[in-house]
Scaffold this active site. Sequence first.
Site, PDB file in Angstrom:
ATOM      1  N   GLU A   1      35.167  44.308  41.238  1.00 60.18           N
ATOM      2  CA  GLU A   1      34.509  43.139  40.656  1.00 60.18           C
ATOM      3  C   GLU A   1      35.486  42.220  39.926  1.00 60.18           C
ATOM      4  OE1 GLU A   1      31.582  42.138  41.262  1.00 60.18           O
ATOM      5  OE2 GLU A   1      30.872  43.920  42.325  1.00 60.18           O
TER       6      GLU A   1
ATOM      7  N   ASP B   1      38.267  36.109  54.409  1.00 60.54           N
ATOM      8  CA  ASP B   1      38.507  36.252  52.973  1.00 60.54           C
ATOM      9  C   ASP B   1      39.691  35.401  52.533  1.00 60.54           C
ATOM     10  OD1 ASP B   1      40.612  37.642  54.085  1.00 60.54           O
ATOM     11  OD2 ASP B   1      40.417  39.405  52.789  1.00 60.54           O
TER      12      ASP B   1
END
Length: 660
Positions: free
Chosen positions: A203, A228
């Site tokens: 995260e 990405d």
Amino acid sequence: MDEHQRLVYLSPEYRRRRREIELETRAFIERYAEEGLRTGIVRIPVVVHVVWNTAGQNVSDAQIQSQIDVLNADFRRTNADTGSIPAAFTGVAADTRIEFALAVRDPNCGSTNGITRTHTNTTGFTYATLNNVKSVATGGADPWPSDRYLNMWVANFTDSLLGVATFPGGPAELDGFIVDTQAFGTIGTAAAPFNRGRTATHEIGHWLNLLHIWGDDQSLANTCSQSDECADTPNQSIMNYGTPAFPHISCGNGPNGDMFMNYMDYVDDAAMFMFTQDQATRMNATLSVARSGILSSDGLIPVTEAPTPDLWMQDNADDTGAEPDPSPNPMWISDDIWVRNGADGFMNQDHQNPLGDQLNKVYVRIRNRGCAGAAAQSGTVKLYWAKASSSLSWPAPWDGSVTAPALMGGLIGSQAVTVVGGSHEILSFDWAVPDPSDYAAFGADKAHFCLLARIETSPASPFGMTTPETSNLYANVQNNNNIVWKNVSVVDTDGDGGRFADVVVGNFDPKPRKIHLVFEAPKRASFTLFDWGHILIEFRGEALAALAKGDVKSRGFERLNDGRLIQTQPFAQILGLELKPGEFGTVHIQFVPNGRVATGAQVFEFDMTELNEKEQRIGGQRFLLKTTTGRKRPCWDKQLNTFDGVGWTNSKQHNCACGC
């Protein structure tokens, strides 16, 4: 991503800012990716807000520290399971050069352990109410300023949510990372299979603007169409769960398949253990673009008993301004001085080797240890250069008084500065770097120089220094937080380059003296410089002839037939070298890869330190060895200019493919 999508559609400003950040990040990467990993270390201040209803949810200080330890291991690639990376991917596995530490100063200039504890009447939060944990008004804890701290909230979630973080660019009151007590740290309430602290690693990757490794195209019927934005992560179908077996092939990415062991996939904690070089570049770009406030945060600077204004500069990453600086690290590696070949040092605050016989820019960061917003202090910053040597003293040669065999130092410039409490200012100096050919007498070391910055807060001696300066330069820097020192390696633009480095050893004193030389690779928890290769030491010049002949005692070396030494262990030394006044020689250090271990993207440190007869440091030089070269910019999506804050959309006007 769901939270990101929610904010996109609720807030046009968030959507605009996300587009802006992506384009700024791309511009930064396109300009600087070829420099490779950053030379310095970024240390991020963390505050952990524990929001608890029952005593079992009030996680311990030890559990919190276990999470910080995991983050540091994972982001610095010192994690114990880094050896599990498949051979196909070890070449791109990276040390991101980012670290984390619990804050020691709170926003009100009070001392803190970086932990807040809030009892709540809410028995459990859910995905639908996750932002309630970020405010006292809704049963949680208010954040600290997000431009100075990474906020983490630890609470009990009663649904399947493990954790969620915000991308940069969102509302300040929501910025940070939320995690369930069972997915936090490695002890206490942490529960398998998410008990290795990797929820936070994943995260906080998002917090630093990393995207999921599969590109979040699962809603497009698994078309393998998104990215990405990191070229060294294979395109893959959708997220992976559990503990996949290698190789796991999708999207035609055989023979090696998905990089499911990347922290930005969804596998169990035990199955993820790497970032890549392009991911490291993207995170560091974010720290320069969208989270630049973190670079100058005072969250890791202890509050003094009477926090009065105090101008200072940082000797190294763990310097907190104490006098004397107790850090075991050398005093000549300050990141508060950096050189850039052009006028871009406010944007890119990482050191770049200066170009000889050209105009370069030197940047100096001046800090104030006083409380944020409190009284300012003024001073004069003086910046000096000197020919690199392990034997430098003060004030010569920095004052320009040593002119043989060439000018050995001088004043670059002087500027007035005023800094308010808790803040900083960056000064820029023009430096006409000396021509390395003027120093041919030093052989291969002709292109190495040092920089020294001093803040004078008084016009009269001792110029505001806590400890009056003596000829011992090292002690001056260590004892006074308003003096910093940096080695630099100047690129000789007409030279032939090579993986070698040199440093001058000499005697500036008016009488003979004996010195000891120490050669040391700082300890690392994973790969070391000696895993990468060998270190060869050669002594050049008449003054060091005794070393070449083997007439001086040494430890930790093996001698080759040609007189060179090969260092066989991380710590080695040469004892009792005697130099006459004015004698100089050169130590030539060559780094030779052994090719046995693929170390990936790393920056190894190697120190040569000079000690006096009392075993006290006099000076030295740190060499940084990057194990991979920089990378050209990734091949961006065709629709470079049509990012709408969510994804990249088709546009006839901007159909620009790679290479155009």
